[in-house]
Design a protein around this motif. Structure first.
Motif, PDB file in Angstrom:
ATOM      1  N   UNK A 179       0.946  -1.196  -0.128  1.00 19.92           N
ATOM      2  CA  UNK A 179      -0.051  -0.068  -0.032  1.00 19.92           C
ATOM      3  C   UNK A 179       0.950   1.341  -0.009  1.00 19.92           C
ATOM      4  N   UNK A 180       0.181   2.247  -0.088  1.00 18.56           N
ATOM      5  CA  UNK A 180       1.246   3.496   0.025  1.00 18.56           C
ATOM      6  C   UNK A 180       1.623   3.973  -1.518  1.00 18.56           C
ATOM      7  N   UNK A 181       2.252   5.283  -1.356  1.00 14.74           N
ATOM      8  CA  UNK A 181       2.620   5.988  -2.481  1.00 14.74           C
ATOM      9  C   UNK A 181       4.061   5.470  -2.932  1.00 14.74           C
ATOM     10  N   UNK A 188       8.047   7.889  -1.204  1.00 12.58           N
ATOM     11  CA  UNK A 188       6.625   9.053  -1.259  1.00 12.58           C
ATOM     12  C   UNK A 188       6.674   9.668  -2.763  1.00 12.58           C
ATOM     13  N   UNK A 189       6.304   8.851  -3.368  1.00 10.10           N
ATOM     14  CA  UNK A 189       6.018   9.274  -4.825  1.00 10.10           C
ATOM     15  C   UNK A 189       4.757  10.170  -4.956  1.00 10.10           C
ATOM     16  N   UNK A 190       4.494  10.691  -6.072  1.00 11.13           N
ATOM     17  CA  UNK A 190       3.149  11.099  -5.986  1.00 11.13           C
ATOM     18  C   UNK A 190       2.064  10.435  -5.702  1.00 11.13           C
ATOM     19  N   UNK A 191       2.149   9.192  -6.124  1.00 13.83           N
ATOM     20  CA  UNK A 191       0.971   8.292  -6.173  1.00 13.83           C
ATOM     21  C   UNK A 191       1.889   6.961  -6.211  1.00 13.83           C
ATOM     22  N   UNK A 192       0.845   5.950  -6.158  1.00 12.09           N
ATOM     23  CA  UNK A 192       1.536   4.346  -6.097  1.00 12.09           C
ATOM     24  C   UNK A 192       2.075   4.051  -7.487  1.00 12.09           C
ATOM     25  N   UNK A 193       2.939   3.144  -7.714  1.00 11.60           N
ATOM     26  CA  UNK A 193       3.422   2.737  -8.743  1.00 11.60           C
ATOM     27  C   UNK A 193       3.587   1.215  -9.090  1.00 11.60           C
ATOM     28  N   UNK A 194       3.074   0.670 -10.361  1.00 13.84           N
ATOM     29  CA  UNK A 194       3.029  -0.635 -10.443  1.00 13.84           C
ATOM     30  C   UNK A 194       3.850  -1.206 -11.676  1.00 13.84           C
ATOM     31  N   UNK A 195       4.540  -1.910 -11.619  1.00 13.34           N
ATOM     32  CA  UNK A 195       5.410  -2.447 -12.669  1.00 13.34           C
ATOM     33  C   UNK A 195       4.941  -4.080 -12.842  1.00 13.34           C
ATOM     34  N   UNK A 196       4.854  -4.312 -14.235  1.00 16.06           N
ATOM     35  CA  UNK A 196       4.612  -5.791 -14.347  1.00 16.06           C
ATOM     36  C   UNK A 196       5.522  -6.186 -15.740  1.00 16.06           C
ATOM     37  N   UNK A 197       5.822  -7.546 -15.735  1.00 18.22           N
ATOM     38  CA  UNK A 197       6.678  -7.972 -16.748  1.00 18.22           C
ATOM     39  C   UNK A 197       6.444  -9.404 -17.205  1.00 18.22           C
ATOM     40  N   UNK A 206       1.767   8.310 -13.252  1.00 13.76           N
ATOM     41  CA  UNK A 206       2.486   8.558 -14.358  1.00 13.76           C
ATOM     42  C   UNK A 206       1.655   8.743 -15.633  1.00 13.76           C
ATOM     43  N   UNK A 207       0.572   8.060 -15.666  1.00 13.66           N
ATOM     44  CA  UNK A 207      -0.234   8.079 -16.906  1.00 13.66           C
ATOM     45  C   UNK A 207      -0.522   9.537 -17.419  1.00 13.66           C
ATOM     46  N   UNK A 208      -1.078  10.216 -16.339  1.00 11.55           N
ATOM     47  CA  UNK A 208      -1.498  11.494 -16.807  1.00 11.55           C
ATOM     48  C   UNK A 208      -0.402  12.381 -17.018  1.00 11.55           C
ATOM     49  N   UNK A 209       0.773  12.207 -16.268  1.00  8.72           N
ATOM     50  CA  UNK A 209       2.162  12.910 -16.605  1.00  8.72           C
ATOM     51  C   UNK A 209       2.575  12.749 -18.318  1.00  8.72           C
ATOM     52  N   UNK A 210       2.238  11.414 -18.806  1.00  6.81           N
ATOM     53  CA  UNK A 210       2.467  10.992 -20.047  1.00  6.81           C
ATOM     54  C   UNK A 210       1.521  11.686 -20.807  1.00  6.81           C
ATOM     55  N   UNK A 211       0.260  11.820 -20.619  1.00  4.96           N
ATOM     56  CA  UNK A 211      -1.027  12.458 -21.322  1.00  4.96           C
ATOM     57  C   UNK A 211      -0.732  13.790 -21.317  1.00  4.96           C
ATOM     58  N   UNK A 212      -0.249  14.416 -20.341  1.00  2.00           N
ATOM     59  CA  UNK A 212      -0.144  15.808 -20.145  1.00  2.00           C
ATOM     60  C   UNK A 212       1.177  16.497 -20.688  1.00  2.00           C
ATOM     61  N   UNK A 213       2.159  15.655 -20.622  1.00  2.00           N
ATOM     62  CA  UNK A 213       3.606  15.977 -21.362  1.00  2.00           C
ATOM     63  C   UNK A 213       3.594  15.593 -22.729  1.00  2.00           C
ATOM     64  N   UNK A 214       3.137  14.349 -22.997  1.00  2.00           N
ATOM     65  CA  UNK A 214       3.231  13.883 -24.420  1.00  2.00           C
ATOM     66  C   UNK A 214       4.427  12.889 -24.552  1.00  2.00           C
ATOM     67  N   UNK A 215       4.334  12.066 -25.308  1.00  2.00           N
ATOM     68  CA  UNK A 215       5.273  10.872 -25.351  1.00  2.00           C
ATOM     69  C   UNK A 215       6.626  11.102 -25.636  1.00  2.00           C
ATOM     70  N   UNK A 216       6.741  11.914 -26.717  1.00  2.00           N
ATOM     71  CA  UNK A 216       8.296  12.473 -27.255  1.00  2.00           C
ATOM     72  C   UNK A 216       8.704  13.225 -26.049  1.00  2.00           C
ATOM     73  N   UNK A 217       8.218  14.258 -25.551  1.00  2.00           N
ATOM     74  CA  UNK A 217       8.810  15.192 -24.393  1.00  2.00           C
ATOM     75  C   UNK A 217       9.171  14.491 -23.107  1.00  2.00           C
TER      76      UNK A 217
END
Lengths: 101, 552
Positions: free
Chosen positions: B119-121, B161-170, B251-262
């Motif tokens: 749990x937690x960010x 203490x990230x902005x929000x939780x972070x999930x990695x899958x492989x 991070x999906x919002x960051x990706x969306x707002x920043x754009x893929x290339x940037x």
């Protein structure tokens, strides 16, 4: 018509504030508030303070008499008062003293 | 499988002692709830509707018989005789007391388990393919890298203490069974023209209230750069991810707002600064971890087992079972066996303490002491001899564990919903139970074929409804439970987010609506070989809309 609810600190048990200021395990035993001012007074009082190390997450809920029994009006609170609807043998509903048992 | 070294064990033991003291201070009043809440959450302890809930990590969904027996023991001794396996490949206990929790964590530490970072960010349990190390289509065992990521991310001082939780899958197979494209970071093992191991890297996938498919940021990330590159992604996220609004913090919002290339450019710039430092992954270290995941000593067996084939001919229920619940194994004469936790009318993902004991015994006797949890809330014995399957089946059958529905319409994902969860707006489990009853006939399920229904009781989407072929989202409409249907979602290598088909349905109509959708599929498919999702992609919304709402 409202009652005050919380979860007990030690085990998370759902409780309601009783007439004598003690927390009770059955919603039917809760103190019913008809007046908003009275409710607010108690909500701000030492009686329900989390600092007493008895409960966490104190809030008010709407209740009504249904078939003569005091029942929370919202489904979420009705589930808290009884236990999971999918496991009738778990939670308060499974206890011998429960009207749902 | 991985075994703790002295550092791991000491770390977990210290953490248990620390939490024990925190609970003591909470109960004595030295810590307020406000102070204590983040501490308990860091140890996987939530407060839900009826009680506390403890979420125990099962790293990349892999555990052994001893660990499963410990979970059974905890279910029996500290809980109410069952546990709930989740889409994060973890297990949740729904009824522990606060006072018992330190003792539970001590017991878990005895078998190299814990509830840290569930749990937690922070970076959560890394998830993976339930058939890892066994599947016949696998390129390399993803658990090796999942374990490396686990060690890197556990108590990583920068990322607690990230902005929000972070999930990695492989995943290590081309058939993605780990839903990597709906994770903050998704990794797909691959190799380059020189035959070197590396990863396709996706960033910014996620579900919740703003579902997004991950964007590809690297076609080939060399193995040695795995940690440096992930470090770079996390640093960029930590720096720019929003902290002002929790609904826009992933991070999906960051990706969306920043754009893929940037964003890619930011990651690459950071990566330049990070790489060639201590985070370079030496081949020897990969080999060292790899040794923990060495495949068991498989016998040399013929690909076809006479015993297995004879039982299939003699026992139709066995034939039904193996038709759906086996996955191809890299060793001839073996298979991976899915033990469905979706009995008809049951609560998806629940297993009793007795069932956990039975599965632990089977793993020891027939499965090289390995058990997996799938993100679809089932359990798996990854290495079973075909010869042994008739015996294994009989034992499963005697314990209510032989439901032959893997991947079929009744093999649904469902979150705990409002029966347990403090965040939910509607119940999920009763909806799953009703749909399950509707489609109880196995011949009908087989006729419908591959179909994934996923149910969430709120917009946080723990039940993955956005990526269900049929997704169901429970909402609160003026105090009543109400359910929206999405169609066309998918979480495999062709990931797509489902589209809302139209107005929602009250609780007593949702199972009918699902049946209507399934009937519309049967009428529109070109033949039994065309699956639900293929038909939907070919014909689109229209026939389903018409079936549900009539001609408009």
């Amino acid at each position: 018509m409202k009652v005050i609810t919380a979860n007990r600190l030690l085990d998370g048990e759902v409780v309601w504030l009783g007439p004598d200021g003690k927390w009770v395990e059955v919603v039917g035993d809760a103190r019913v508030f008809e007046e908003a001012s009275e409710l607010q007074q108690v909500l701000q009082s030492e009686t329900v303070s989390e600092e007493r190390q008895e409960v966490v997450g104190v809030y008010e809920i709407e209740v009504a008499y249904k078939d003569g029994r005091l029942t929370p009006t919202r489904l979420r609170e009705a589930i808290r008062a009884l236990g999971p609807t999918t496991h009738p043998y778990l939670g308060k509903q499974a206890r011998p003293e429960s009207p749902a048992a | 499988m991985y075994r703790y070294d002295e550092f791991d064990q000491e770390f977990v033991n210290e953490r248990v002692a620390q939490f024990k003291d925190q609970v003591r201070r909470r109960l004595s009043g030295d810590l307020t709830e406000e102070q204590f809440k983040p501490l308990r959450l860091m140890n996987g302890l939530y407060l839900q509707l009826h009680a506390y809930m403890l979420r125990v990590a099962i790293p990349y969904g892999t555990l052994n018989a001893r660990q499963m027996r410990k979970l059974a023991h905890i279910a029996r001794s500290y809980d109410r005789g069952y546990g709930h396996f989740t889409t994060r490949q973890n297990i949740q206990f729904n009824w522990p007391t606060l006072a018992d929790t330190p003792k539970i964590l001590e017991e878990l530490a005895e078998v190299q388990m814990h509830a840290i970072q569930t749990s937690g960010n922070c970076i959560r349990n890394v998830t993976s393919d339930q058939f890892a190390g066994a599947a016949d289509d696998e390129f390399a065992d993803p658990r090796v890298y999942a374990e490396i990521l686990r060690q890197w991310s556990s108590l990583h001082p920068e990322f607690l203490f990230l902005p929000r939780k972070f999930k990695i899958a492989i995943t290590g197979a081309p058939q993605d069974r780990a839903a990597v494209q709906v994770h903050d970071i998704g990794l797909q093992l691959t190799q380059n023209a020189q035959g070197e191991v590396g990863f396709v890297v996706f960033v910014g996938g996620g579900l919740g209230r703003t579902p997004m498919v991950g964007r590809k940021v690297r076609d080939f990330l060399p193995e040695k750069d795995l940690l440096s590159y992930c470090e770079a992604i996390l640093r960029v996220y930590n720096r720019y991810g929003r902290r002002d609004n929790k609904y826009k913090a992933r991070i999906k919002i960051l990706m969306h707002e920043t754009g893929l290339d940037a964003l890619k450019q930011e990651i690459e710039t950071e990566f330049e600064a990070v790489k060639h430092t201590f985070l370079d992954l030496p081949r020897e270290e990969v080999e060292r971890i790899n040794a923990y995941f060495a495949p068991p000593a498989f016998e040399t067996l013929p690909a076809v087992s006479e015993n297995f084939e004879a039982e299939k001919r003699a026992t139709p229920v066995f034939a039904d079972f193996v038709h759906r619940n086996l996955n191809g194994h890299k060793a001839p004469g073996y298979a991976s066996l899915t033990i469905s936790l979706k009995p008809i009318g049951g609560a998806p993902g629940d297993a009793s303490d007795e069932q956990m004991e039975v599965i632990a015994d089977l793993a020891e006797r027939f499965g090289h002491d390995e058990i997996r949890v799938s993100h679809e809330q089932n359990l798996v014995l990854p290495h079973v001899k075909l010869d042994d399957l008739p015996t294994v089946f009989k034992i499963l059958q005697a314990n209510g564990l032989a439901t032959p529905n893997a991947g079929l319409v009744t093999d649904m994902i469902a979150c705990p919903g409002m029966d347990y969860c403090a965040l939910a707006n509607a119940r999920s489990i009763p909806i799953a139970q009703e749909i399950s009853q509707r489609f109880h006939d196995i011949k009908r399920q087989q006729d419908v074929g591959d179909l994934k229904i996923k149910i969430s009781g709120c917009i946080n989407a723990c039940g993955h409804h956005h990526v269900g072929h049929i997704g169901i989202l429970g909402v609160d409409r003026k105090g009543e439970e109400f359910y929206q249907i999405t169609l066309g979602g998918s979480a495999d290598q062709n990931t797509s987010i489902g589209k809302i088909i139209g107005r929602g349905f009250p609780a007593n109509e949702i199972a009918d609506a699902v049946e209507t959708v399934v009937e519309a599929y049967l009428q529109n498919r070109v033949g039994p070989e065309e699956t639900f999702i293929e038909t939907y992609r070919r014909v689109g919304d229209a026939p389903f809309k018409e079936a549900l709402y009539g001609t408009v």
